[in-house]
Design a protein around this motif. Structure first.
Motif, PDB file in Angstrom:
ATOM      1  N   UNK A 293       0.821  -1.204   0.000  1.00 64.44           N
ATOM      2  CA  UNK A 293       0.000   0.000   0.000  1.00 64.44           C
ATOM      3  C   UNK A 293       0.859   1.259   0.000  1.00 64.44           C
ATOM      4  N   UNK A 294       0.215   2.337  -0.445  1.00 64.87           N
ATOM      5  CA  UNK A 294       0.778   3.673  -0.270  1.00 64.87           C
ATOM      6  C   UNK A 294       0.297   4.178   1.090  1.00 64.87           C
ATOM      7  N   UNK A 295       1.218   4.435   1.978  1.00 65.95           N
ATOM      8  CA  UNK A 295       0.868   4.782   3.353  1.00 65.95           C
ATOM      9  C   UNK A 295       0.013   6.039   3.396  1.00 65.95           C
ATOM     10  N   UNK A 296      -1.113   6.032   4.059  1.00 65.60           N
ATOM     11  CA  UNK A 296      -1.952   7.235   4.172  1.00 65.60           C
ATOM     12  C   UNK A 296      -1.221   8.349   4.907  1.00 65.60           C
ATOM     13  N   UNK A 297      -1.592   9.606   4.661  1.00 70.48           N
ATOM     14  CA  UNK A 297      -0.888  10.729   5.303  1.00 70.48           C
ATOM     15  C   UNK A 297      -0.871  10.650   6.827  1.00 70.48           C
ATOM     16  N   UNK A 298      -1.946  10.169   7.434  1.00 69.40           N
ATOM     17  CA  UNK A 298      -1.965  10.099   8.889  1.00 69.40           C
ATOM     18  C   UNK A 298      -1.003   9.090   9.478  1.00 69.40           C
ATOM     19  N   UNK A 299      -0.642   8.053   8.708  1.00 68.12           N
ATOM     20  CA  UNK A 299       0.258   7.017   9.212  1.00 68.12           C
ATOM     21  C   UNK A 299       1.716   7.232   8.797  1.00 68.12           C
TER      22      UNK A 299
END
Length: 473
Positions: A293-299
């Protein structure tokens, strides 16, 4: 005439005295101007006439029929040599057009361009319009660097702006770094930037830089720059002949995504890569599977903290200096991957309760520019999670329609296995002052030594042993 009188001192008719005077166009004959006394240089600069006294008539650069020309023919070669030195050294100081304000920039008749250095405002020009170039000269990247690493190292941001009739045509982001006694202008980003160059308007060719253009642009801004040290440039068409240009120590590696994953595999080692991929699939299925996955901004802050831990452990095991441990780098990457307006990606392989591999980079103009990568050095490292990440990354980016996956400079085994493009890069250095000439000489010696170390296996091993010893002590 009295016998024995020097013919050079005969009386001359009024107005026949001819001296050479200095002008921006070179040496000019001025019959109407009286000759200076013996032993004076005559220069006609931009604003005033300058006479420099000397102690010997040999230093008077005059024509054959000048009243006080030495008559000894053996002195002609010496005068020609002094004339050559004058043309080379003094023309640069007295022959340039005067610039009195920041608006009065150096004009380029052939290109209809004006150049100027600005300590601020260049980023606004980049943000206002769409410019073409690498993302490492974009407004978002440069701003994140200035706020963190650049400010911590007390570097002065600088923008070289080229304007034409349509406004700002190209911008070259720089920063002035104090290196010992020298003030050196370099690209921002250090080794964290894969490639460097102009950010130019679409369809606009990058303007060519020369020492005269740079010196004239720096004068109204009241800048003191001893040298320009420009690294990792894939295109050197804008580098003028005054620069000392040499191949960079490391080449850049990239994967062409045309045709998708199958086309990439068909270029080499397809059978081995498929076999290894199936083995990796079975390994992680026995442990609950994995997620790409492409890591979400919050993580992303948590993922970046894991990345720094993995890099610290890896470099400690290799007993090598960790470039990601430098002051301000953690803050820079955290700021960059949280900044709006720039398409950053942080791809990860999640499995076994943690991040097994990751790669971070920037997407721009159909290219994914990989800035860093890491993998967990645990029991799962034997299955090469980094190559599993690369397989999924190539497939994802090709499906999105991207054209190129840039893995950055430096040779690695996995790059040789996957990459079909090797992009040469160049370094260029230019001295703008006498002190800058010393810096250029030192930089050449350092570059030759580093290249020697990297190409000689025995020397590289010896340097690594010295580094380990220094780290222990």
């Amino acid at each position: 005439m009295v016998k024995g009188e020097d013919r050079a001192h005969r009386p001359r008719p009024p107005g026949s005295e001819i001296c050479h005077t200095r002008s921006p166009g070179g040496i000019q004959r001025t019959p109407s101007a009286p000759c200076l006394p013996v032993g004076h240089f005559a220069f006609r600069g931009n604003r005033s006439r300058l006479a420099i006294p000397t102690r010997h008539p040999l230093f008077c650069i005059v024509r054959k029929n000048c009243q006080h020309q030495p008559s000894n023919p053996l002195r002609q070669p010496r005068r020609r040599f002094l004339k050559f030195l004058w043309q080379v050294k003094w023309r640069q100081r007295f022959g340039r057009p005067a610039i009195t304000s920041s608006e009065d920039l150096l004009a380029m008749p052939a290109l209809s361009l004006r150049f100027g250095f600005f300590a601020e405002g260049g980023g606004d020009a980049l943000a206002d319009r769409k410019y073409v170039g690498t993302p490492f000269q974009s407004a978002g990247f440069v701003a994140a660097w200035e706020r963190t690493r650049g400010r911590l190292k007390r570097r002065t941001p600088l923008w070289l702006v080229a304007e034409d009739v349509g406004g700002v045509a190209a911008v070259l982001p720089l920063e002035v770094d104090r290196r010992g006694p020298w003030r050196v202008a370099t690209f921002p980003g250090e080794t964290h930037a894969n490639a460097n160059g102009w950010r130019a308007r679409p369809g606009f060719a990058a303007p060519r830089l020369t020492a005269e253009i740079l010196a004239a642009a720096a004068r109204p801004a009241d800048l003191r720059i001893d040298a320009l040290d420009l690294r990792r440039m894939p295109d050197t068409a804008f580098i003028g002949p005054d620069f000392d240009r040499r191949p960079a120590i490391e080449e850049r590696f990239a994967i062409s995504l045309a045709g998708g994953l199958e086309a990439v595999l068909a270029r080499g080692n397809a059978k081995r890569k498929r076999k290894k991929f199936r083995s990796q699939q079975r390994f992680f299925e026995q442990r609950g599977g994995y997620v790409f996955q492409d890591t979400p901004p919050g993580d992303r802050p948590t993922a970046l903290a894991t990345f720094f831990d993995q890099k610290r452990s890896r470099f400690a095991e290799l007993k090598m200096p960790n470039p990601f441990a430098d002051a301000g780098i953690k803050a820079f990457l955290g700021d960059l991957f949280a900044a709006p307006g720039i398409d950053t990606r942080l791809y990860c392989i999640l499995g076994g309760g943690g991040i097994k591999a990751m790669m971070g980079g920037i997407v721009e103009n159909g290219v994914f520019w990989g800035m860093f990568s890491s993998f967990s050095d645990d029991a799962d490292a034997d299955v090469s999670p980094g190559e599993l990440l690369l397989w999924n990354l190539v497939e994802r980016l090709a499906d999105e329609g991207l054209e190129l996956l840039d893995l950055g400079p430096g040779e690695e085994r996995y790059k040789r296995s996957w990459c079909d493009r090797v992009i040469p890069q160049y370094d260029a250095i230019l001295a703008l002052t006498a002190a800058g000439s010393l810096y250029v000489a030192a930089a050449r010696l350092r570059g030759q030594f580093v290249r020697w170390v990297k190409t000689d296996a025995r020397m590289k091993s010896a340097v690594q042993r010295v580094r380990r010893h220094l780290r222990r002590s």
